[in-house]
Scaffold this motif. Structure first.
Motif, mmCIF file in Angstrom:
data_model
loop_
_atom_site.group_PDB
_atom_site.id
_atom_site.type_symbol
_atom_site.label_atom_id
_atom_site.label_comp_id
_atom_site.label_asym_id
_atom_site.label_seq_id
_atom_site.Cartn_x
_atom_site.Cartn_y
_atom_site.Cartn_z
ATOM 1 N N GLU A 115 0.831 -1.207 0.000
ATOM 2 C CA GLU A 115 0.000 0.000 0.000
ATOM 3 C C GLU A 115 0.871 1.265 0.000
ATOM 4 O O GLU A 115 1.757 1.447 0.842
ATOM 5 N N GLY A 116 0.651 2.116 -0.971
ATOM 6 C CA GLY A 116 1.307 3.412 -1.002
ATOM 7 C C GLY A 116 2.774 3.402 -1.382
ATOM 8 O O GLY A 116 3.465 4.408 -1.183
ATOM 9 N N LEU A 117 3.268 2.313 -1.950
ATOM 10 C CA LEU A 117 4.693 2.230 -2.293
ATOM 11 C C LEU A 117 5.007 3.057 -3.533
ATOM 12 O O LEU A 117 4.399 2.888 -4.583
ATOM 13 N N THR A 118 5.987 3.963 -3.390
ATOM 14 C CA THR A 118 6.494 4.752 -4.506
ATOM 15 C C THR A 118 7.969 4.438 -4.692
ATOM 16 O O THR A 118 8.729 4.405 -3.716
ATOM 17 N N VAL A 119 8.361 4.205 -5.933
ATOM 18 C CA VAL A 119 9.753 3.853 -6.240
ATOM 19 C C VAL A 119 10.294 4.802 -7.301
ATOM 20 O O VAL A 119 9.688 4.978 -8.360
ATOM 21 N N LEU A 120 11.439 5.414 -7.019
ATOM 22 C CA LEU A 120 12.188 6.155 -8.018
ATOM 23 C C LEU A 120 13.484 5.393 -8.269
ATOM 24 O O LEU A 120 14.154 4.981 -7.319
ATOM 25 N N THR A 121 13.837 5.173 -9.525
ATOM 26 C CA THR A 121 15.009 4.355 -9.814
ATOM 27 C C THR A 121 15.852 4.922 -10.955
ATOM 28 O O THR A 121 15.326 5.560 -11.873
ATOM 29 N N ALA A 122 17.158 4.658 -10.852
ATOM 30 C CA ALA A 122 18.086 4.988 -11.938
ATOM 31 C C ALA A 122 18.197 3.840 -12.924
ATOM 32 O O ALA A 122 18.683 4.013 -14.041
ATOM 33 N N SER A 148 26.634 0.188 -19.770
ATOM 34 C CA SER A 148 27.203 -0.961 -19.057
ATOM 35 C C SER A 148 26.359 -1.374 -17.859
ATOM 36 O O SER A 148 26.343 -2.543 -17.471
ATOM 37 N N SER A 149 25.626 -0.421 -17.269
ATOM 38 C CA SER A 149 24.792 -0.739 -16.107
ATOM 39 C C SER A 149 23.304 -0.618 -16.414
ATOM 40 O O SER A 149 22.472 -0.804 -15.526
ATOM 41 N N SER A 150 22.960 -0.295 -17.660
ATOM 42 C CA SER A 150 21.554 -0.089 -18.050
ATOM 43 C C SER A 150 20.861 0.858 -17.073
ATOM 44 O O SER A 150 19.783 0.576 -16.537
ATOM 45 N N SER A 151 21.511 1.984 -16.835
ATOM 46 C CA SER A 151 20.980 2.959 -15.887
ATOM 47 C C SER A 151 21.272 4.366 -16.382
ATOM 48 O O SER A 151 21.995 4.555 -17.362
ATOM 49 N N VAL A 152 20.714 5.363 -15.685
ATOM 50 C CA VAL A 152 20.964 6.753 -16.058
ATOM 51 C C VAL A 152 21.902 7.412 -15.060
ATOM 52 O O VAL A 152 21.941 7.052 -13.877
ATOM 53 N N VAL A 153 22.669 8.382 -15.552
ATOM 54 C CA VAL A 153 23.577 9.175 -14.731
ATOM 55 C C VAL A 153 23.538 10.608 -15.247
ATOM 56 O O VAL A 153 22.874 10.907 -16.249
ATOM 57 N N GLY A 154 24.248 11.491 -14.560
ATOM 58 C CA GLY A 154 24.411 12.844 -15.076
ATOM 59 C C GLY A 154 23.648 13.909 -14.319
ATOM 60 O O GLY A 154 22.862 13.625 -13.403
ATOM 61 N N PRO A 155 23.851 15.169 -14.698
ATOM 62 C CA PRO A 155 23.275 16.310 -13.961
ATOM 63 C C PRO A 155 21.754 16.368 -13.974
ATOM 64 O O PRO A 155 21.153 16.864 -13.020
ATOM 65 N N ILE A 156 21.122 15.886 -15.030
ATOM 66 C CA ILE A 156 19.651 15.898 -15.068
ATOM 67 C C ILE A 156 19.083 15.006 -13.972
ATOM 68 O O ILE A 156 18.166 15.382 -13.240
ATOM 69 N N ALA A 157 19.645 13.810 -13.860
ATOM 70 C CA ALA A 157 19.211 12.871 -12.818
ATOM 71 C C ALA A 157 19.494 13.440 -11.428
ATOM 72 O O ALA A 157 18.664 13.339 -10.508
ATOM 73 N N ALA A 190 28.944 7.387 -9.127
ATOM 74 C CA ALA A 190 29.255 7.742 -7.740
ATOM 75 C C ALA A 190 28.642 9.094 -7.385
ATOM 76 O O ALA A 190 28.088 9.278 -6.292
ATOM 77 N N SER A 191 28.726 10.055 -8.307
ATOM 78 C CA SER A 191 28.162 11.381 -8.064
ATOM 79 C C SER A 191 26.649 11.307 -7.891
ATOM 80 O O SER A 191 26.081 11.956 -7.001
ATOM 81 N N LEU A 192 25.986 10.509 -8.723
ATOM 82 C CA LEU A 192 24.536 10.343 -8.600
ATOM 83 C C LEU A 192 24.185 9.659 -7.286
ATOM 84 O O LEU A 192 23.225 10.052 -6.600
ATOM 85 N N ASN A 193 24.945 8.644 -6.914
ATOM 86 C CA ASN A 193 24.704 7.947 -5.650
ATOM 87 C C ASN A 193 24.834 8.883 -4.453
ATOM 88 O O ASN A 193 24.086 8.757 -3.474
ATOM 89 N N LYS A 194 25.767 9.828 -4.517
ATOM 90 C CA LYS A 194 25.904 10.830 -3.443
ATOM 91 C C LYS A 194 24.610 11.632 -3.284
ATOM 92 O O LYS A 194 24.165 11.905 -2.156
ATOM 93 N N GLN A 195 24.016 12.022 -4.387
ATOM 94 C CA GLN A 195 22.766 12.775 -4.334
ATOM 95 C C GLN A 195 21.620 11.916 -3.798
ATOM 96 O O GLN A 195 20.736 12.404 -3.094
ATOM 97 N N MET A 196 21.630 10.631 -4.144
ATOM 98 C CA MET A 196 20.619 9.716 -3.614
ATOM 99 C C MET A 196 20.715 9.629 -2.091
ATOM 100 O O MET A 196 19.697 9.619 -1.389
ATOM 101 N N ILE A 197 21.947 9.580 -1.583
ATOM 102 C CA ILE A 197 22.157 9.503 -0.139
ATOM 103 C C ILE A 197 21.618 10.754 0.548
ATOM 104 O O ILE A 197 20.988 10.679 1.609
ATOM 105 N N LYS A 198 21.838 11.917 -0.054
ATOM 106 C CA LYS A 198 21.334 13.166 0.518
ATOM 107 C C LYS A 198 19.811 13.192 0.561
ATOM 108 O O LYS A 198 19.217 13.806 1.449
ATOM 109 N N ALA A 199 19.172 12.518 -0.397
ATOM 110 C CA ALA A 199 17.715 12.574 -0.511
ATOM 111 C C ALA A 199 16.992 11.550 0.357
ATOM 112 O O ALA A 199 15.774 11.630 0.508
ATOM 113 N N ALA A 200 17.717 10.581 0.918
ATOM 114 C CA ALA A 200 17.080 9.470 1.639
ATOM 115 C C ALA A 200 17.344 9.526 3.142
ATOM 116 O O ALA A 200 18.409 9.963 3.582
#
Length: 253
Positions: A115-122, A148-157, A190-200
């Motif tokens: 119930e109420g699960l929201t997921v944001l993913t790279a 190589s990781s089938s994921s998104v990176v960069g300043p937009i993300a 790594a830069s994107l992961n840093k932003q993820m840590i700040k947001a969680a």
């Protein structure tokens, strides 16, 4: 002492201590530094150790990047158990981030509608897996595709992450070194992961035991920023004890 006996003792000390120092071996065996360096070189050529800055350690700690299609074939049983344990941490109304990598893709396969699960993913693969559940609100990060990781990176993300707050981050990594911290093979990831840590609010790392004592090119964060690590029974006792002492919640499957 002949060369065969020296090599046996070097490998024995390496297994016992986790490292050996050139200066210490030279004094103990009463031979020159040049002789010890030659010994270590011969043992490294046989892939029995890895030389690093005046010492030797059991294996090369530096990670070679592989594509997600190759990495998903490694440690499949361990990743499956880790994924099941990770899914048990989900709660109603959680808003979570799922990063990228094979461990989190496996985690996505074990997520049941809550119930109420929201997921944001790279991870593109994770978005496709969870997109099959109408009950889960799935958001895909935008940005540059890292094939190589089938994921998104960069300043937009990274900019997109600043607009939200999340209860939990489920993070896959390429390496965990207790001194250097969490790493990945990509500086942009790594830069994107840093932003993820700040947001969680809570950082949960999914890592099979082969990731410990390894380093990737890009540093994500120190161990002190991690709340919970889920790994398998292959983790060594010294690492386990250090993590517990550092206050990291540890789940071993």
């Amino acid at each position: 002492m002949n060369i065969v006996d020296r090599h046996k003792l070097i490998l024995s000390k390496l297994e016992e201590q986790g490292f050996v120092k050139v200066n210490d071996l030279s004094k103990e065996f009463n031979v020159s530094l040049v002789t010890i360096r030659k010994d270590l070189k011969l043992l490294e050529d046989r892939k029995l150790l890895f030389r690093s800055h005046g010492k030797a350690i059991p294996a090369n700690p530096y990670i070679v990047e592989n594509s997600v299609n190759i990495k998903e074939k490694f440690h499949q049983e361990e990743k499956n158990k880790i994924a099941i344990a990770a899914a048990s941490n989900l709660e109603p109304n959680d808003c979570i981030i799922i990063a990228s990598g094979t461990s989190v893709i496996e985690f996505a396969r074990h997520i049941k509608p809550i119930e109420g699960l929201t997921v944001l993913t790279a991870s593109l693969n994770t978005a496709l897996i969870l997109g099959e559940h109408n009950e889960i609100d799935v958001m895909q990060l935008g940005g540059n595709i890292r094939t190589s990781s089938s994921s998104v990176v960069g300043p937009i993300a990274e900019k997109m992450l600043t607009e939200f707050t999340f209860t939990k981050l489920f993070l896959g990594v390429d390496g965990i070194d207790l001194e250097f911290g969490l790493t990945t093979t990509s500086s942009m990831e790594a830069s994107l992961n840093k932003q993820m840590i700040k947001a969680a609010q809570k950082i949960i790392v999914l890592a099979d035991s082969s990731k410990f004592n390894k380093k990737g090119f890009g540093r994500i964060c120190g161990i002190d920023e991690v709340d919970h690590i889920i790994t398998d029974a292959g983790i060594d006792e010294k690492t386990k004890a250090r993590l517990i002492k550092l206050g990291v919640e540890l789940t071993i499957v």
